[in-house]
Design an enzyme around this catalytic site. Structure first.
Site, short mmCIF file in Angstrom:
data_model
loop_
_atom_site.label_atom_id
_atom_site.label_comp_id
_atom_site.label_asym_id
_atom_site.label_seq_id
_atom_site.Cartn_x
_atom_site.Cartn_y
_atom_site.Cartn_z
CG HIS A 150 -0.28 0.17 2.50
ND1 HIS A 150 0.58 -1.00 2.99
CD2 HIS A 150 -0.02 1.33 3.34
CE1 HIS A 150 1.08 -0.63 4.31
NE2 HIS A 150 0.81 0.65 4.52
CG LEU A 151 1.78 3.61 -2.69
CD1 LEU A 151 1.60 4.29 -4.21
CD2 LEU A 151 3.12 3.39 -2.45
#
Length: 386
Positions: free
Chosen positions: A219-220
């Protein structure tokens, strides 16, 4: 901070809002479809009163969609706490740290997972983004007729323990169970998310395992911050003849700078080079943090008004595993960029620039190790022509 999308929800974004909670799963995930014309590389600037109000700024379709859906989730009570206007101060000194008091995040955020390695495999038994409530998903980012490589779908989720207004997670194909290791398609989605926003303070970042990533599921982070940050215009020097990689030497932390003026082959080259660098760091068990912001080209110090392209800053740092309670703040992607979410009122009132710099630099690699990493990354950049 006032909501970046103003006081009125966009009618264009209304289709992304949730129906009644009992119908969430049946309705499915809405798509936010965009094309190349939606990616804005130039012409974004801070207003003259940057940091005071941003309600007067233009809004893109992306900004309206994200902020109206995010606000609805606030009203539905899907966050661990209700994020009010955060006390904010610019610490006196030459750096320009933006310190914010966020007591609730320090108390209520989910404890980090038991991580022992930067390369640790995904564990479906641990918390991951396949286990969230359906209402935490805002929409799916979907590129219309991509000109470059086909972009995998990216889910945009709320971060239930937000740092700031509009704090979201960008998660590629959660069912694939990808570990927290940066991939080209994920980085491309992060860069395009910044380009989809007309807000100069929408930033995206990545924490590796050992770099304070609390969930081992790729994830970012993305969020709005109504203030310029030091890394937008900090000076840098090139490390290779082609100018592929630069050294960002200014405080709060030296880092490796990559730059692109916007979408196209140049951005694809940047994605390839950054992921080569993060692969090297992961393969050598070196924790790292990455930050994407609109900013000035590499070179001498520049005014933050010169947001002519995208700066991607990569920091190699000491590994840090487990819960970190000591210090006014934990050091991850936003702190290295100059945004300091402070955990207690006492620390917020007493924090100085010197103390912040010392806390951040204590998390960096020793100079001899930094020089080894620098030499290795420069060698990697030389392979671009091979």
């Amino acid at each position: 901070m006032a909501a970046p999308d103003g006081s009125q929800d966009s009618q264009e974004a209304s289709y992304l809002l949730l129906p009644n909670p009992e119908d969430w799963e049946e309705q499915g995930i809405p798509d936010f479809v965009y094309g190349q014309k939606d990616l804005v590389g130039k012409g974004i600037q801070w207003p003259g009163n940057a940091g005071l109000t941003l309600d007067s700024l233009p809004r893109s379709r992306f900004d309206s969609a994200l902020c109206s859906a995010w606000r609805q989730r606030v009203e539905l009570g899907l966050f661990r706490y209700r994020l009010e206007d955060l006390q904010t101060q610019i610490l006196p000194g030459s750096v320009g740290f933006v310190a914010q008091l966020n007591v609730e995040r320090g108390v209520q955020r989910r404890p980090p997972q038991n991580i022992q390695s930067v390369r640790q495999e995904f564990d479906p038994e641990q918390f991951n983004f396949n286990k969230i409530r359906p209402g935490e998903v805002l929409f799916r980012l979907r590129q219309r007729e991509p000109e470059g490589p086909k972009q995998e779908d990216i889910l945009v989720l709320i971060n239930v323990s937000p740092l700031e207004w509009g704090h979201v997670l960008l998660v590629p194909e959660p069912a694939l169970g990808l570990p927290q290791r940066l991939l080209p398609g994920t980085l491309r989605a992060g860069l395009e998310a910044v380009l989809l926003s007309l807000h100069p303070g929408f930033r995206v970042g990545f924490n590796s395992l050992g770099g304070l990533a609390s969930v081992n599921h790729l994830h970012l982070h993305g969020y709005y911050l109504a203030h310029p940050l030091p890394v937008e215009g900090a000076p840098s020097t090139p490390l290779d003849p082609k100018g592929y990689i630069h050294l960002l030497q200014a405080l709060p932390a030296p880092g490796f700078l990559f730059y692109t003026s916007g979408p196209g082959p140049d951005m694809e080259g940047l994605i390839r080079r950054v992921c080569r660098a993060t692969d090297y760091l992961s393969n050598h068990e070196i924790a790292h943090n990455l930050f994407v912001t609109r900013g000035a080209p590499p070179g001498p110090a520049s005014s933050s008004a010169g947001l002519t392209g995208l700066r991607v800053i990569l920091w190699a740092r000491k590994s840090s595993f487990g819960i970190k309670e000591s210090g006014a703040f934990n050091v991850a992607l936003c702190e290295l960029a100059g945004h300091l979410p402070v955990k207690t009122s006492q620390d917020f009132g007493s924090l100085t620039e010197a103390a912040a710099v010392a806390l951040i630099q204590d998390c960096l690699l020793p100079q001899a190790r930094v020089e080894e990493v620098q030499a290795a990354l420069v060698a990697l950049m030389a392979q671009e022509e091979l």
